[in-house]
Write a protein that holds these residues in place. Structure first.
Motif, mmCIF file in Angstrom:
data_model
loop_
_atom_site.group_PDB
_atom_site.id
_atom_site.type_symbol
_atom_site.label_atom_id
_atom_site.label_comp_id
_atom_site.label_asym_id
_atom_site.label_seq_id
_atom_site.Cartn_x
_atom_site.Cartn_y
_atom_site.Cartn_z
ATOM 1 N N VAL A 186 0.860 -1.177 0.000
ATOM 2 C CA VAL A 186 0.000 0.000 0.000
ATOM 3 C C VAL A 186 0.898 1.229 0.000
ATOM 4 O O VAL A 186 1.948 1.244 0.650
ATOM 5 N N TYR A 187 0.503 2.249 -0.753
ATOM 6 C CA TYR A 187 1.210 3.519 -0.663
ATOM 7 C C TYR A 187 0.215 4.576 -0.170
ATOM 8 O O TYR A 187 -0.913 4.645 -0.648
ATOM 9 N N VAL A 188 0.610 5.374 0.794
ATOM 10 C CA VAL A 188 -0.244 6.450 1.294
ATOM 11 C C VAL A 188 0.472 7.781 1.060
ATOM 12 O O VAL A 188 1.602 7.970 1.497
ATOM 13 N N GLY A 189 -0.179 8.679 0.344
ATOM 14 C CA GLY A 189 0.444 9.957 -0.012
ATOM 15 C C GLY A 189 0.151 11.049 1.007
ATOM 16 O O GLY A 189 -0.550 10.839 1.998
ATOM 17 N N ASN A 190 0.704 12.213 0.738
ATOM 18 C CA ASN A 190 0.498 13.420 1.560
ATOM 19 C C ASN A 190 1.042 13.315 2.978
ATOM 20 O O ASN A 190 0.638 14.059 3.859
ATOM 21 N N ILE A 191 1.906 12.344 3.229
ATOM 22 C CA ILE A 191 2.583 12.289 4.535
ATOM 23 C C ILE A 191 4.070 12.264 4.215
ATOM 24 O O ILE A 191 4.732 11.255 4.367
ATOM 25 N N GLY A 192 4.589 13.357 3.737
ATOM 26 C CA GLY A 192 5.992 13.369 3.341
ATOM 27 C C GLY A 192 6.859 13.933 4.438
ATOM 28 O O GLY A 192 6.472 13.975 5.600
ATOM 29 N N ARG A 193 8.041 14.385 4.016
ATOM 30 C CA ARG A 193 8.946 14.993 4.990
ATOM 31 C C ARG A 193 8.401 16.358 5.376
ATOM 32 O O ARG A 193 8.123 17.183 4.518
ATOM 33 N N VAL A 194 8.214 16.588 6.655
ATOM 34 C CA VAL A 194 7.844 17.916 7.139
ATOM 35 C C VAL A 194 8.716 18.226 8.336
ATOM 36 O O VAL A 194 9.250 17.328 8.963
ATOM 37 N N ALA A 195 8.834 19.506 8.644
ATOM 38 C CA ALA A 195 9.664 19.876 9.791
ATOM 39 C C ALA A 195 8.794 20.412 10.920
ATOM 40 O O ALA A 195 9.272 21.096 11.810
ATOM 41 N N HIS A 196 7.502 20.113 10.873
ATOM 42 C CA HIS A 196 6.635 20.533 11.976
ATOM 43 C C HIS A 196 5.697 19.386 12.327
ATOM 44 O O HIS A 196 5.586 18.417 11.572
ATOM 45 N N ARG A 197 5.005 19.514 13.448
ATOM 46 C CA ARG A 197 4.057 18.454 13.822
ATOM 47 C C ARG A 197 2.878 18.454 12.864
ATOM 48 O O ARG A 197 2.421 19.507 12.430
ATOM 49 N N LEU A 198 2.375 17.273 12.568
ATOM 50 C CA LEU A 198 1.218 17.191 11.681
ATOM 51 C C LEU A 198 -0.032 17.517 12.484
ATOM 52 O O LEU A 198 -0.472 16.720 13.291
ATOM 53 N N ARG A 199 -0.546 18.725 12.285
ATOM 54 C CA ARG A 199 -1.764 19.036 13.015
ATOM 55 C C ARG A 199 -2.783 19.799 12.188
ATOM 56 O O ARG A 199 -3.861 20.100 12.661
ATOM 57 N N LYS A 200 -2.430 20.133 10.946
ATOM 58 C CA LYS A 200 -3.438 20.770 10.093
ATOM 59 C C LYS A 200 -4.459 19.719 9.685
ATOM 60 O O LYS A 200 -4.139 18.527 9.629
ATOM 61 N N SER A 201 -5.671 20.192 9.341
ATOM 62 C CA SER A 201 -6.737 19.211 9.119
ATOM 63 C C SER A 201 -6.416 18.285 7.956
ATOM 64 O O SER A 201 -6.671 17.089 8.013
ATOM 65 N N GLU A 202 -5.783 18.823 6.882
ATOM 66 C CA GLU A 202 -5.518 17.933 5.742
ATOM 67 C C GLU A 202 -4.436 16.915 6.078
ATOM 68 O O GLU A 202 -4.462 15.779 5.596
ATOM 69 N N GLU A 203 -3.492 17.339 6.954
ATOM 70 C CA GLU A 203 -2.450 16.384 7.360
ATOM 71 C C GLU A 203 -3.067 15.266 8.200
ATOM 72 O O GLU A 203 -2.747 14.091 8.025
ATOM 73 N N LEU A 204 -3.954 15.675 9.112
ATOM 74 C CA LEU A 204 -4.570 14.667 9.968
ATOM 75 C C LEU A 204 -5.463 13.736 9.151
ATOM 76 O O LEU A 204 -5.537 12.544 9.424
ATOM 77 N N SER A 205 -6.118 14.290 8.117
ATOM 78 C CA SER A 205 -6.991 13.406 7.355
ATOM 79 C C SER A 205 -6.165 12.412 6.553
ATOM 80 O O SER A 205 -6.586 11.277 6.358
ATOM 81 N N SER A 206 -4.946 12.794 6.097
ATOM 82 C CA SER A 206 -4.144 11.771 5.416
ATOM 83 C C SER A 206 -3.671 10.710 6.400
ATOM 84 O O SER A 206 -3.532 9.536 6.025
ATOM 85 N N LEU A 207 -3.464 11.097 7.667
ATOM 86 C CA LEU A 207 -3.110 10.071 8.663
ATOM 87 C C LEU A 207 -4.289 9.127 8.890
ATOM 88 O O LEU A 207 -4.100 7.919 9.078
ATOM 89 N N ASP A 208 -5.510 9.693 8.866
ATOM 90 C CA ASP A 208 -6.690 8.833 9.025
ATOM 91 C C ASP A 208 -6.796 7.840 7.871
ATOM 92 O O ASP A 208 -7.093 6.663 8.080
ATOM 93 N N ILE A 209 -6.524 8.350 6.654
ATOM 94 C CA ILE A 209 -6.565 7.461 5.494
ATOM 95 C C ILE A 209 -5.537 6.353 5.659
ATOM 96 O O ILE A 209 -5.802 5.183 5.389
#
Lengths: 199, 311
Positions: free
Chosen positions: B180-203
């Protein structure tokens, strides 16, 4: 020049450039470089394992001397003490370090938060004059180390072959996984020249 | 055959939470992990399917919350190419935390030399360590070219299902050897807390749960000779030293086994000799192996077809 008036990240895929811009922005804010950088341009070519960055700095702050952050006076005259009253507390740790190195730990007293007493046996007047010009902090030095830190953090990690050139107000950084080609370095210099041309 | 067990997480006050654990025990369910935090407690448990409403009712009475936790009983390796600030803590740690919210036990693994494109590689030891888990999740970066063409090199020698996460929005088929590949969770230098980031974690959690579902289905065709939670219960009852282990999950469940966080040399005999009510010993039903992780014990339970019976 405004802070970060040019902030461009270029890559073959626009989405990836945008994502990378956010990484660099995070790194810049983490290292508190936002105010120091005027223009920055980054070119990324993952297919060639290449990272190029050119930065134009804004004018840096002058070095901080003791007289800028504290006022000096006499302590108890017969013991030839020098009294230092500090106005900006953030320089205190660095100042203490320098005083300890010069007089020894036992000779520097801190009767209260913003006051230091230095015990010494020279003529206090002369000592005060020489202390006033004592260099406490050099923002340029810390800026350089933060810039290097920023370059290393924002480069993809595997790119360990690096070239850098640091001048008075500019910084060039090229990194790759393979041997650096001379034209890559030249391109980076060209990027800096273009940044300088922008009015 | 044992009752069908459903995984749930209970979050509520620590006051009277033992009522829940007692009820669970009476019903024949299993408490997998208990995480007390000041006045709150999180209970991860397996509840017999038909009794879920009872726990639900008691939980509501105690002002707690019962949520389904599809990843309970799995141990997932979250693999980051290296331990440097480029890959950690953000994104990889957030990924691991999000998996834990659905009940999974996660281990973060930072490869020694996983960085870069041409130079990325993994060591034999690392591959074996990863293979001890149920699922390996690789957390990759921003560039499609790297994820498609270079990084799959790190999947070589991994026998368990592989999930890859990364920045670009790719199809799973584009990433060779990934399940499985899950996108939109790439390298970031901050905590994932924006709604779109959290929704990709949910996916991501959903997709991992789908993979776990498939693995469970696959296993049901030739079931395990004993359920891992049952072995866990016996370990707690027959090896008192497990109570002195300070890690958050002294016995970690896997889909087809367990990791027991006791030194192998000292305790493997005791584990092998665990006795069940039916009179069988664990060694007849499972392989007890030294783990690659510290000097822990790894139990891999044999299938019914291999043993000839199930308890």
């Amino acid at each position: 020049m405004e802070a970060l008036e040019t902030f461009v990240v270029e890559s073959a895929v626009p989405d990836e450039a945008e994502a990378y811009r956010s990484i660099v922005a995070d790194v810049i804010s983490e290292l508190m470089l936002g105010g120091a950088i005027g223009r920055i341009r980054i070119v990324l070519r993952p297919e060639d394992s290449l990272f190029q960055m050119a930065i134009l700095l804004r004018g840096s702050q002058p070095p901080v001397r003791l007289v800028d952050v504290a006022s000096l006076g006499y302590g108890v005259m017969e013991r030839k003490e020098v009294k230092i009253s500090i106005r900006e507390e953030k320089y205190l740790p660095k100042l203490l370090e320098k005083l300890w190195a010069r007089y020894g730990r036992g000779q520097v007293l801190q009767p209260e938060r913003n006051t230091l007493i230095v015990r010494q046996d020279q003529d206090p007047e002369k000592e005060i004059i020489s202390l006033e010009s004592m260099l406490i902090a050099d923002p340029k030095e810390s800026l350089q180390s933060r810039l290097i830190e920023m370059a290393i953090r924002s480069t993809p990690e595997g790119f360990r072959v690096r070239y850098h050139a640091m001048k008075e107000n500019s910084f060039i950084f090229v990194a790759s996984e393979d041997t650096l080609k001379p034209e890559w370095i030249q391109q980076a210099h060209q990027m800096l020249a273009e940044l300088q041309e922008v009015q | 055959m044992a009752a069908v067990l459903e995984p749930y997480i209970y979050e509520g006050g620590i006051h009277k939470h033992t009522l829940i654990t007692e009820l669970l025990e009476d019903m024949g369910g299993y408490l997998i992990q208990k995480i007390p935090a000041a006045t709150e407690v999180t209970l991860i448990m397996l509840i017999p399917k038909k009794d879920v409403p009872l726990i639900q009712e008691l939980g509501t009475k105690l002002l707690g919350k019962l949520t389904s936790a599809p990843l309970t009983g799995t141990e997932i390796a979250v693999v980051s190419p290296t331990l440097a600030a480029h890959h950690l803590p953000h994104s990889a740690c957030d990924v691991a935390e999000h998996l834990r919210r659905d009940g999974a036990n996660t281990n973060m693994i930072g490869l020694a030399r996983g960085m870069g494109r041409r130079v990325a590689l993994s060591a034999d030891y690392e591959r074996r360590l990863i293979n001890e888990h149920d699922i390996a999740l690789f957390s990759f970066g921003t560039f499609a070219d790297c994820i498609k063409n270079k990084k799959p090199k790190l999947f070589e020698g991994i026998d368990i299902p592989i999930i890859a996460t990364g920045g670009p929005d790719l199809r799973t088929e584009d990433v060779p050897n990934a399940d499985v590949y899950v996108g939109n969770i790439g390298r970031v230098a901050h905590r994932l807390r924006k709604s779109e980031e959290l929704s990709s974690l949910d996916i991501m959690n959903q997709k991992v749960a789908e993979v776990v579902g498939l693995m469970r289905e696959d296993m049901s065709k030739d079931p395990l000779s004993v359920l891992p939670p049952r072995v866990m219960k016996e370990i707690y009852e027959q090896i008192p030293q497990i109570e002195q282990v300070l890690t958050p999950a002294p016995v970690t469940l896997q889909l087809d086994g367990l990791r027991v966080k006791l030194p192998y040399a000292e305790f493997h005999k005791k584990v092998e000799d665990l006795e069940f009510d039916e009179g069988t010993r664990l060694i007849e039903l499972a392989r007890v192996l030294p783990s690659k992780m510290k000097n822990y014990i790894l139990i891999k339970i044999k299938r019914e077809s291999e043993v000839g019976f199930a308890i």
